[in-house]
Design an enzyme around this catalytic site. Structure first.
Site, short mmCIF file in Angstrom:
data_model
loop_
_atom_site.label_atom_id
_atom_site.label_comp_id
_atom_site.label_asym_id
_atom_site.label_seq_id
_atom_site.Cartn_x
_atom_site.Cartn_y
_atom_site.Cartn_z
N ASP A 53 0.70 -1.33 0.11
CA ASP A 53 -0.02 0.01 -0.05
C ASP A 53 0.83 1.27 0.06
OD1 ASP A 53 -2.54 -0.87 -0.40
OD2 ASP A 53 -2.74 -1.04 1.86
N TYR A 111 7.45 -9.99 6.86
CA TYR A 111 7.07 -8.51 6.95
C TYR A 111 7.83 -8.06 8.25
CZ TYR A 111 3.68 -8.03 3.12
OH TYR A 111 2.94 -8.11 2.03
#
Lengths: 247, 247
Positions: A53, A111
């Protein structure tokens, strides 16, 4: 035609995200622009391991593309980096089989979420870590993290905008470690739903603040109720750290 | 009226420098704007320990100003930081005597220059370290640094735009240390001429490349010849690290 796999890194600050969007600056578009120029105006489509994003960073995103150019692997990064903007860099390139796919062949992804814990905000970290100076109960967060590891239906930790049907994912590792002025949350899993890492982070922060008890996690997972999990932590603390494939 | 001393930090990327300039965004102007708003529209002039150029950062710049407001020291940073833009932060405030002066009372200053040595450029460091991947002869640089320590006329290491007459300065420490992926040059001195740290850095880099021999440094200093010293290293690797006063 040769298929190429590249590991790329980008600073998400100046992008509307990874994936091409009309009238927005995106990572995919910047790379495709450079490839097009290298291929005499011929469009070259790149495929990423997944989207990131707006404001989300990548230390090790993976892409693939096909090219007829006869460039040796060690020259690809140099050739691309010379034309790419300063907030994208190609770290590594290698030849792969024509059936390799950067998204479908993913075995696991890592992540990391960076939380800055200094008494005052740090001007140099403002785009690169979520500034959260409030006291946190680290053992409680670690206990909660333990409940999240494993194979679960993560509906409670997924944006309502997610379009996937199957919300079962496996988290292999969820480590919370103090590194200098930061708290680093490390997530390794076979896949992550839309906003999942950011919602897990927001939930773990609420555990750290005592608003959610660690032992509530199993029932939040079971009830698949997004309203009981925490807020979505901001994008600028998140890094797509590494994407793993077989071999 | 109370005189206040504040330690501030800023990310130089978005500024034309510290000092107010017409139609440019500067650190001084941003802080004075906030102080003016806090003083019901009354202008409050701030005085810095010295200027920094465009893109140069500060970890510990010092300013002073006078204010009639009855705010306790520990509240000043919070009050100012609430209104300052995200690339400036006030780290500390304390009451000082009415004759304290942030520039005239400086005893010593520390600057650091960050050089990034990774095989490829790093997108997260592009505004915060000078990317210089070429091989460097570190012992030669350290030997050259030894010649620079002490009291010298630094005319050879000063921009022609400098307006000061007396170019004699004392460097107390000049350390070159490897820190993870970086080479950090640490300069401590009683004062630095315009561009002096950046020209010293550029010169030490040429020593590292073998273009200048370490033992040429004494004669470069003696001849006061700017044409024999190195290029001015870019501003974005430079940090005003700390300003020291008596007590």
């Amino acid at each position: 035609m040769q298929r190429w796999k590249c590991v790329i890194s980008y600073d998400g600050t100046g992008f509307a995200g990874y994936q091409v969007q009309q009238d927005q600056r995106t990572v995919q578009e910047e790379i495709e622009k450079v490839l097009k120029a290298m291929h005499k105006g011929e469009a070259v489509r790149i495929h990423g391991s997944g989207r990131t994003d707006a404001s989300v960073h990548a230390e090790g995103q993976v892409i693939h593309f096909d090219s007829p150019l006869n460039i040796p692997p060690e020259r690809w990064p140099t050739a691309l980096n010379a034309k790419l903007p300063p907030d994208i860099v190609v770290k590594h390139a290698e030849k792969v089989e024509p059936n390799f796919h950067s998204r479908f062949d993913v075995v696991s992804k890592e992540y990391r979420y960076h939380i800055l814990r200094t008494p005052q905000r740090n001007v140099f970290q403002r785009h690169y870590a979520y500034y959260y100076p409030l006291p946190l109960d680290l053992p409680a967060m670690q206990k909660a993290a333990g409940h999240l590891v494993g194979t679960h239906d993560f509906t409670a930790f997924c944006s309502a905008r997610s379009e996937v049907e199957d919300k079962v994912r496996t988290i292999y590792e969820l480590e919370i470690v103090e590194e200098a002025d930061k708290l680093v949350l490390r997530f390794v899993g076979n896949g992550f739903l839309y906003n999942m890492v950011r919602i897990l982070t927001g939930t773990l922060l609420e555990v750290g603040r005592g608003k959610i008890k660690p032992d509530e996690l199993p029932s939040i997972l079971e009830q698949r109720d997004r309203s009981r999990s925490g807020d979505t932590a901001p994008g600028h603390g998140l890094y797509l750290w590494q994407v793993n494939y077989n071999n």
